[in-house]
Design an enzyme around this catalytic site. Structure first.
Site, PDB file in Angstrom:
ATOM      1  N   LYS A 299     -28.115 -70.809 -30.640  1.00 57.47           N
ATOM      2  CA  LYS A 299     -27.136 -71.553 -31.428  1.00 57.47           C
ATOM      3  C   LYS A 299     -27.109 -71.124 -32.893  1.00 57.47           C
ATOM      4  O   LYS A 299     -28.122 -70.852 -33.501  1.00 57.47           O
ATOM      5  CB  LYS A 299     -27.437 -73.053 -31.358  1.00 57.47           C
ATOM      6  CG  LYS A 299     -27.299 -73.680 -29.986  1.00 57.47           C
ATOM      7  CD  LYS A 299     -25.855 -73.721 -29.521  1.00 57.47           C
ATOM      8  CE  LYS A 299     -25.016 -74.669 -30.319  1.00 57.47           C
ATOM      9  NZ  LYS A 299     -25.441 -76.073 -30.169  1.00 57.47           N
TER      10      LYS A 299
ATOM     11  N   LYS B  47     -18.090 -98.705 -60.462  1.00 63.49           N
ATOM     12  CA  LYS B  47     -18.949 -97.600 -60.877  1.00 63.49           C
ATOM     13  C   LYS B  47     -19.683 -96.915 -59.730  1.00 63.49           C
ATOM     14  O   LYS B  47     -19.550 -95.707 -59.520  1.00 63.49           O
ATOM     15  CB  LYS B  47     -19.933 -98.087 -61.937  1.00 63.49           C
ATOM     16  CG  LYS B  47     -19.230 -98.519 -63.218  1.00 63.49           C
ATOM     17  CD  LYS B  47     -20.153 -99.202 -64.173  1.00 63.49           C
ATOM     18  CE  LYS B  47     -19.357 -99.846 -65.288  1.00 63.49           C
ATOM     19  NZ  LYS B  47     -18.438-100.902 -64.824  1.00 63.49           N
TER      20      LYS B  47
ATOM     21  N   SER C  63     -30.565 -74.477 -33.594  1.00 64.71           N
ATOM     22  CA  SER C  63     -30.929 -75.616 -32.756  1.00 64.71           C
ATOM     23  C   SER C  63     -32.436 -75.630 -32.559  1.00 64.71           C
ATOM     24  O   SER C  63     -33.073 -74.580 -32.461  1.00 64.71           O
ATOM     25  CB  SER C  63     -30.228 -75.510 -31.401  1.00 64.71           C
ATOM     26  OG  SER C  63     -30.801 -76.396 -30.458  1.00 64.71           O
TER      27      SER C  63
ATOM     28  N   HIS D 231       0.473 -77.670 -32.487  1.00 65.52           N
ATOM     29  CA  HIS D 231      -0.173 -78.457 -31.419  1.00 65.52           C
ATOM     30  C   HIS D 231      -1.463 -77.788 -30.928  1.00 65.52           C
ATOM     31  O   HIS D 231      -1.869 -77.974 -29.777  1.00 65.52           O
ATOM     32  CB  HIS D 231       0.764 -78.669 -30.228  1.00 65.52           C
ATOM     33  CG  HIS D 231       2.111 -79.194 -30.598  1.00 65.52           C
ATOM     34  ND1 HIS D 231       2.360 -80.519 -30.868  1.00 65.52           N
ATOM     35  CD2 HIS D 231       3.305 -78.539 -30.779  1.00 65.52           C
ATOM     36  CE1 HIS D 231       3.641 -80.685 -31.170  1.00 65.52           C
ATOM     37  NE2 HIS D 231       4.223 -79.503 -31.133  1.00 65.52           N
TER      38      HIS D 231
ATOM     39  N   GLU E 151     -19.081 -79.132 -40.811  1.00 64.00           N
ATOM     40  CA  GLU E 151     -19.103 -80.427 -40.140  1.00 64.00           C
ATOM     41  C   GLU E 151     -19.450 -81.554 -41.106  1.00 64.00           C
ATOM     42  O   GLU E 151     -18.864 -82.652 -41.038  1.00 64.00           O
ATOM     43  CB  GLU E 151     -20.104 -80.384 -38.991  1.00 64.00           C
ATOM     44  CG  GLU E 151     -19.647 -79.504 -37.835  1.00 64.00           C
ATOM     45  CD  GLU E 151     -20.701 -79.327 -36.751  1.00 64.00           C
ATOM     46  OE1 GLU E 151     -20.357 -78.785 -35.695  1.00 64.00           O
ATOM     47  OE2 GLU E 151     -21.872 -79.725 -36.972  1.00 64.00           O
TER      48      GLU E 151
END
Length: 472
Positions: free
Chosen positions: A283, A325, A277, A156, A290
């Site tokens: 950053k 295709k 960034s 979790h 991602e």
């Protein structure tokens, strides 16, 4: 506009209709498979006396020249042709005249395109398998180096029990190993040759389908001509397997993204696989992870699109099947690119071992072992569970871990605690006493690593040894 079927028609196809119908813009991608299939076909025609030995040899030699020139870039596949089959045949006729017109004897574009697609997917399956194997080798290298690197295991997204980085990576090893097994399964089912199926009902020419199948590296010819031209199960299976690969890559990417965050700081991604960034100088973004995560949806889309296309098609061939295709080419290129880039990112990633261990300790991942300690000293499990739960609350208030409490503090919770509790709840003990096969203990992990090394050494994908003989 070069067409193979104009005799039946009295006027030229509308230009827009022609462009909508044409496939040369994308089926040029399997020019090699088309030419190799034609070489096997004309050699078989010569062996069977359907064309003369001289014609067969001339056709085969000129086809090899066309292949060589296309690969060298001296012969361009232009869009004046409807499809790759038209291009090859027209070029052969230009060079050999009437002899070139015999190329298509005993063959339909239906079984020709079925062959080309099957050979192309077979090649893609092998290439995907090779990339998966490279990724597994990278994962195994990390596993071997980190059998002592303790980190929290999660359920979790909450810290649960201590494991090792080797154990965590081993879970992904199993996922990608299953992906390789799927590639092999696809290969085994699809490796039957549709050439000779004709349009749908075979042909009256005395073809030797076993010869062409063997010459092209197939196990045998397909056994039903209608299924031969209309089967695209192997494409769907490949797309399904790619979707699973992308799901595994996406899960792995998600963890890399989390681990790379300031809150976790488990990993540092190499500069070569990060971006910055345009406005925030501090950053360092996990863009590759991602993008891999995002591209999973693109591959899923190809699978769903082809399933939807195929679901309402009656036997045998229908033009709808031309839609297989572009979807498949894009999905294969996407998945293979993601595998290669993710592997490069993973191989150059730095793991911050101390931060991982600290996170495991402060996350109370040894709480279950502390409860087990009390149980082993005569405390009922439900009572032990409550005692440790109260100790965790106390530790949260003090901002410390269970093993940082003094013995007096522990005895205040339960008089059963003695000095040996510190050894019992240390991260190393919690991990290494778990010794069943598949558990994170060092001895168990080293046994699994040896098994994975043996697997990689033995798992050889079928080799394409037919191609050299065909083109010689």
């Amino acid at each position: 506009m070069a067409q193979l079927w104009g005799g039946r028609f009295t006027k030229e196809t509308d230009k827009l209709v022609y462009q909508f119908n044409a496939s040369i813009s994308f089926d040029r991608k399997f020019y090699k498979q088309d030419i190799e299939g034609s070489i096997a076909h004309v050699r078989m025609l010569g062996r069977q006396g359907i064309v003369t030995p001289e014609e067969s040899k001339a056709l085969a030699e000129e086809l090899k020249k066309i292949l060589s020139e296309v690969e060298a870039g001296t012969l361009l596949i232009t869009e004046q042709y409807e499809d790759i089959h038209s291009f090859v045949e027209a070029e052969l006729i230009r060079r050999l005249g009437d002899t070139g017109k015999k190329l298509h004897t005993g063959r339909s574009r239906n079984d020709q395109v079925a062959l080309d697609m099957r050979m192309y997917i077979r090649m893609e399956v092998a290439q995907t398998d090779a990339l998966l194997k490279e990724l597994l080798e990278t994962i195994l290298t990390i596993m071997k180096a980190h059998t002592d690197t303790i980190m929290p295991g999660f359920t979790h997204l909450q810290k649960a029990q201590p494991v090792t980085l080797a154990h965590h990576m081993g879970a992904y090893f199993e996922m990608f190993k299953r992906d390789r097994q799927r590639m092999r399964d696809i290969y085994e089912r699809m490796n039957y040759c549709p050439l000779g199926s004709g349009a749908l009902a075979g042909t009256t020419y005395p073809l030797d389908r076993a010869y062409t199948a063997q010459a092209l590296g197939f196990y045998a010819p397909s056994l039903n001509s209608m299924d031969g031209v209309s089967d695209r199960d192997y494409v769907i299976e490949y797309l399904s397997a790619l979707a699973t690969v992308m799901m595994h890559l996406s899960r792995f990417s998600e963890e890399v993204i989390i681990w790379n965050s300031n809150e976790y700081q488990f990993v540092e991604i190499d500069d070569g696989y990060s971006t910055g960034s345009s406005i925030m100088p501090q950053k360092k973004n996990p863009d590759i992870a991602e993008l891999v995560r995002g591209k999973a949806g693109r591959v899923y889309g190809a699978l769903v699109s082809l399933l939807t296309t195929m679901k309402g098609i009656p036997l045998a061939y229908n033009k709808d099947m031309q839609e297989d295709k572009e979807l498949t080419f894009d999905a294969a290129d996407t998945a293979k690119g993601c595998l290669a880039l993710f592997n490069g990112m993973l191989a150059t990633m730095r793991f911050r071992k101390e931060q991982m261990r600290k996170s495991a300790a402060l996350g109370f991942t040894n709480a279950t072992d502390a409860a087990d300690y009390l149980v082993n000293h005569g405390v009922a499990f439900r009572d032990a569970h409550g005692i440790i739960g109260r100790l965790v609350l106390y530790c949260i208030e003090k901002n410390c871990s269970i093993d940082e409490l003094t013995l007096d503090e522990l005895k205040a919770a339960s008089p059963v605690f003695e000095e040996d509790v510190y050894e019992a709840v240390s991260m190393e003990t919690c991990v290494n006493k778990r010794l069943t096969v598949g558990a994170p203990g060092k001895a168990a992990m080293e046994q699994v690593i040896r098994m994975e090394e043996e697997y990689l050494a033995k798992s050889v994908f079928p080799q394409a040894d037919w191609e050299e003989a065909l083109l010689s």
